[in-house]
Design an enzyme around this catalytic site. Sequence first.
Site, short mmCIF file in Angstrom:
data_model
loop_
_atom_site.label_atom_id
_atom_site.label_comp_id
_atom_site.label_asym_id
_atom_site.label_seq_id
_atom_site.Cartn_x
_atom_site.Cartn_y
_atom_site.Cartn_z
N TYR A 1 -0.01 4.00 -1.52
CA TYR A 1 0.40 5.36 -1.14
C TYR A 1 -0.27 6.34 -2.09
CZ TYR A 1 3.72 9.01 0.39
OH TYR A 1 4.31 10.14 0.89
N LYS B 1 -1.67 4.64 2.77
CA LYS B 1 -1.04 5.85 3.32
C LYS B 1 -1.67 7.02 2.59
CE LYS B 1 3.23 8.42 4.07
NZ LYS B 1 4.70 8.52 3.81
#
Length: 301
Positions: A139, A167
């Site tokens: 992330y 992400k």
Amino acid sequence: MPALVTPFGRTLCAMITPFTASGALDPDAAAEHAVALVADGCDGLVLNGTTGESPTTTDAEKTALLRAVREAVGDGLPIVAGVGSPDTRHTIALARQAEQAGADGLLVVTPYYSRPPQAAVEAHFLRVADATGLPVMLYDIPGRTGTRIEPETLLRLAEHPRIAAVKDCAYDVLGSTKVIGATSLAYYSGCEEMNLPLYAVGAAGYVSTVANAAPRELRAVLDAFDAGDTTGAAQLNLLTLPLTALMMASGLPGAVTAKALLDAGPVREPLLPADREAVDGLRAAHRQLRETCRELLPVAP
């Protein structure tokens, strides 16, 4: 360019964590919301992320939420569990806990606050990836963590067999395009306004907070693009932007706006609930999006 893989699906919702009026975890409401999201077009769920208020839920609550949602949606739907923390040892413990509770993958955010250099960021992710048998979604959200996962770091991390996805909230299309083209990492847009631009350069899909309230409408953008209707995709994407702006760029966190729009219980402090003006604006934008798209989208099964 390596073949694109989508290890966790294509249209993922970063799910809220419902609480009761007294502030306790509400696993029944979470299960109900998860089932509704899947019925409305989400083919994967991310639990215990920022939208899920992970900084204020206990480790036991994270496990209880995961188990409740897994039982509700069954074994066939990918569930990615947020396990990120600023502490490598704690992150590893959360990762192992999520694996035991039935997660299909791990969302691991860059360690925050301490702002580690890239060598330490890389070592952190490798330690977590080595700790379980689950695939990992990195992330990258420097606006919250204070630290970027640099493209060169991602190129090295992509060599690990269990680091499968990213992400992406870095707002760096040039860097993201470079990594997408050079690796088999599945990129997921983490910022709704970047869903279509990143998809157009090879991303696998999105992980979306707005999907809590508009899963069909967001999915329709990618469906149109996949069908070769790039003009239609752009038009549908444009329709989603007013709601996205209010939910994600109004000065209120996405957990606050999503819960306010869905009337999904309180948020935990230090977050505060949206005021009446904000709620009215969110509901008006949501209603307008639904009404505008009603004639454009196929009837849900």
